[in-house]
Design an enzyme around this catalytic site. Structure first.
Site, PDB file in Angstrom:
ATOM      1  N   LYS A  49       0.885  -1.168   0.000  1.00  0.00           N
ATOM      2  CA  LYS A  49       0.000   0.000   0.000  1.00  0.00           C
ATOM      3  C   LYS A  49       0.921   1.216   0.000  1.00  0.00           C
ATOM      4  O   LYS A  49       1.563   1.525   1.001  1.00  0.00           O
ATOM      5  CB  LYS A  49      -0.861  -0.014   1.265  1.00  0.00           C
ATOM      6  CG  LYS A  49      -2.110   0.822   1.203  1.00  0.00           C
ATOM      7  CD  LYS A  49      -1.886   2.320   1.171  1.00  0.00           C
ATOM      8  CE  LYS A  49      -1.441   2.922   2.473  1.00  0.00           C
ATOM      9  NZ  LYS A  49      -1.286   4.407   2.396  1.00  0.00           N
ATOM     10  N   GLU A 108      10.721   0.395   9.976  1.00  0.00           N
ATOM     11  CA  GLU A 108      11.738   1.432   9.752  1.00  0.00           C
ATOM     12  C   GLU A 108      11.041   2.749  10.091  1.00  0.00           C
ATOM     13  O   GLU A 108      10.238   3.252   9.314  1.00  0.00           O
ATOM     14  CB  GLU A 108      12.216   1.356   8.297  1.00  0.00           C
ATOM     15  CG  GLU A 108      13.583   1.941   8.105  1.00  0.00           C
ATOM     16  CD  GLU A 108      13.517   3.398   7.698  1.00  0.00           C
ATOM     17  OE1 GLU A 108      13.500   4.260   8.612  1.00  0.00           O
ATOM     18  OE2 GLU A 108      13.475   3.667   6.488  1.00  0.00           O
ATOM     19  N   GLU A 162      11.628  14.921  15.139  1.00  0.00           N
ATOM     20  CA  GLU A 162      12.034  14.838  13.737  1.00  0.00           C
ATOM     21  C   GLU A 162      11.455  16.043  12.980  1.00  0.00           C
ATOM     22  O   GLU A 162      10.301  16.425  13.200  1.00  0.00           O
ATOM     23  CB  GLU A 162      11.465  13.534  13.179  1.00  0.00           C
ATOM     24  CG  GLU A 162      11.997  13.147  11.840  1.00  0.00           C
ATOM     25  CD  GLU A 162      11.551  11.737  11.439  1.00  0.00           C
ATOM     26  OE1 GLU A 162      10.461  11.303  11.844  1.00  0.00           O
ATOM     27  OE2 GLU A 162      12.301  11.090  10.695  1.00  0.00           O
ATOM     28  N   CYS A 175      14.406  10.000   6.588  1.00  0.00           N
ATOM     29  CA  CYS A 175      14.485   9.546   7.991  1.00  0.00           C
ATOM     30  C   CYS A 175      15.907   9.619   8.507  1.00  0.00           C
ATOM     31  O   CYS A 175      16.120   9.708   9.709  1.00  0.00           O
ATOM     32  CB  CYS A 175      14.024   8.096   8.103  1.00  0.00           C
ATOM     33  SG  CYS A 175      12.430   7.807   7.393  1.00  0.00           S
TER      34      CYS A 175
HETATM   35  C1  SIN Z   1      14.628   7.081   4.427  1.00  0.00           C
HETATM   36  O1  SIN Z   1      14.902   8.198   4.760  1.00  0.00           O
HETATM   37  O2  SIN Z   1      13.617   6.534   4.841  1.00  0.00           O
HETATM   38  C2  SIN Z   1      15.509   6.290   3.501  1.00  0.00           C
HETATM   39  C3  SIN Z   1      16.739   6.977   3.110  1.00  0.00           C
HETATM   40  C4  SIN Z   1      17.774   6.056   2.511  1.00  0.00           C
HETATM   41  O3  SIN Z   1      17.509   4.897   2.216  1.00  0.00           O
HETATM   42  O4  SIN Z   1      18.884   6.527   2.345  1.00  0.00           O
END
Ligand code: SIN
Length: 463
Positions: free
Chosen positions: A157, A232, A366, A266
């Site tokens: 999804k 993640e 964040e 992230c």
């Molecule tokens: C992410 O920020 O979720 C992935 C970034 C990456 O794979 O370098």
């Protein structure tokens, strides 16, 4: 609520395409189909699964320009970054096409002559994935490729903001010969899909990339049917610059990690922690370089920083900047915006803030925007204390040419990914994932196929 997703270009607010939302019945049917297809797919030999993955990767590469353009249109990232992401996405398919052939078992010497012990690996079953808008191609292939390689079937999804890249990638997989029920996508709102996936008796594993609160909810809901989970989740990466660091290099790498995808990653550096003796020179150099970054529509060839994905994202970034300023931060670059709420576009100019209070929201939460908050430190212990002071543990960076300083940081930083003089440590060949509230499990490398495999132990007796 309308049963279509309006996919818009975040650089202009223009509608790109309406995408039909699948009903709960359709999603449950897709899950059933994926479950039934599992019993056939797991029997397709590993070399054939590998060949199909290789073919998919090749076809995606043949459509690189088309996919990159779709990605820039729906996500806003500069075209050069989208092209890079197509390569990054196919590198996961390539890597797991190889790993498909290496899901080795082993034999264990028995404790009696009359027995033999064999350990084998088998796929977990149907995997349901929820992927984010910030890397619509790579986060999908990072999950789908190891799942298919292991012999699992897969349903994804995609994020409501960026479904088009995923839809195209799945169509291309069918062209490569991957059977329709083996790899599927469904479109749904985030608020409903988690429940459907986690309640389904057919789903054996949930793989999620997204926010920590939603990840926690998915983990809780997966407990009822004891599903495997890979999470993640959020990050809040510290980037430490030691007194001896090569400043020009540290500035260049800070820009790479901080402003890639307009800071909407992230793993991007979120807290810049600089030794007090060099904080002025580092901050000035960073601000000078940041002011040169070209902000604009990702389709324009010289754009380096695109828009923020949506109004909610922009509001958060703007509020964090204002909060930091209210708590005493000095603006060295940015704090400028090109926003049109009616049209629906939100640009935040790359921002550098100095003397940021450690109490500021930006030091705790964040950001997901192109803002670099700088604080200073005196001792290595203090740098580590600031770096480890959040619930997150995804990525950390440090810059030093002193091996003792580097070893100290490596030993004491509680993060799953560490870049030592390296602002870009990601890759298909390395294990990506976080500690603490940044997640569970790893994606990429040999670790990345493990979560799609069960261990089965056979004891043969009476020999
Ligand atoms: C992410 O920020 O979720 C992935 C970034 C990456 O794979 O370098």
């Amino acid at each position: 609520m309308a049963n279509v997703l309006k996919v818009t270009n975040p650089a202009t607010g223009e509608l790109i395409q309406e995408v039909r939302i699948n009903s709960e019945e359709e999603i449950n049917q897709a899950l059933k189909n994926g479950h039934e297809a599992f019993n056939k797919w797991r029997k397709v030999n590993a070399h054939e699964r590998s060949r199909l993955l290789q073919k998919w990767s090749g076809i995606v590469q043949d459509h690189k320009e088309e996919i990159a353009k779709i990605m820039t249109l729906e996500n806003g990232k500069p075209l050069a970054e989208s092209r890079g992401e197509v390569d990054y996405a196919t590198s996961y398919i390539d890597w797991y096409a190889e790993e498909a052939k290496r899901t080795y078992g082993r034999t264990i010497p028995a404790n009696t002559e009359s027995k033999r012990i064999i350990i084998s690996r088998q796929p977990v079953g149907l995997v349901a994935a929820i992927t984010p808008w910030n890397f619509p191609a790579a986060m999908m292939t990072r999950k789908a490729a190891p799942a298919l390689a292991a012999g699992c079937t897969f349903i994804v999804k995609p994020a409501v903001e960026t479904p088009l890249t995923t839809m195209r990638l799945v169509e291309l997989a069918y062209e490569a010969g991957i059977p329709k029920d083996v790899l599927q996508y469904v479109n749904a709102r985030g608020s409903v899909i988690g429940d459907i996936f986690t309640k389904s008796e057919y789903v054996r594993k949930i793989s999620f990339t997204g926010s920590t609160p939603i990840g926690k909810q998915l983990i809780k809901n997966s407990a009822d049917t004891v599903k495997h989970v890979t999470m993640e989740l959020g990050g809040h990466a510290p980037l430490i610059v030691a007194e001896d660091a090569d400043l020009d290099f540290a500035v260049q790498q800070t820009i790479l990690t901080k402003y890639r995808n307009a800071g909407q990653t992230c793993v991007c550096a979120n807290r810049i922690i600089v030794h007090e003796n060099i904080v002025d020179s580092f901050s000035e150099k960073l601000a000078e370089a940041v002011k040169k970054l070209k902000v604009g529509n990702g389709l324009e060839p010289d754009t380096q920083v695109g828009p923020i994905i949506n109004e909610k994202g922009y509001e958060k970034v703007a509020a964090q900047i204002q909060d930091a300023i209210d708590k005493g931060a000095e603006v060295l670059a940015g704090n400028q915006f090109n926003v049109n709420k009616e049209q629906g576009y939100f640009f935040v100019y790359p921002t550098v803030l100095k003397n940021v209070s450690t109490d500021a929201d930006i030091m705790q939460e964040e950001t997901f925007g192109p803002v670099a908050p700088i604080v200073s430190f005196k001792t290595l212990e203090e740098a580590v204390e600031i770096a480890n002071s959040t619930p997150y543990g995804l990525a950390a960076y440090f810059f030093t040419n002193d091996y003792r300083t580097g070893t100290y940081f490596h030993d004491h930083l509680d993060f799953g990914i560490i870049g030592w003089n390296d602002g870009g440590p990601s890759g298909a060949h390395v294990p990506f994932g976080g500690m603490k509230e940044s997640g569970l499990g790893r994606e990429g490398s040999i670790e990345g196929i493990e979560p799609y495999l069960e261990t089965k132990y056979l004891s043969i007796g009476n020999l």
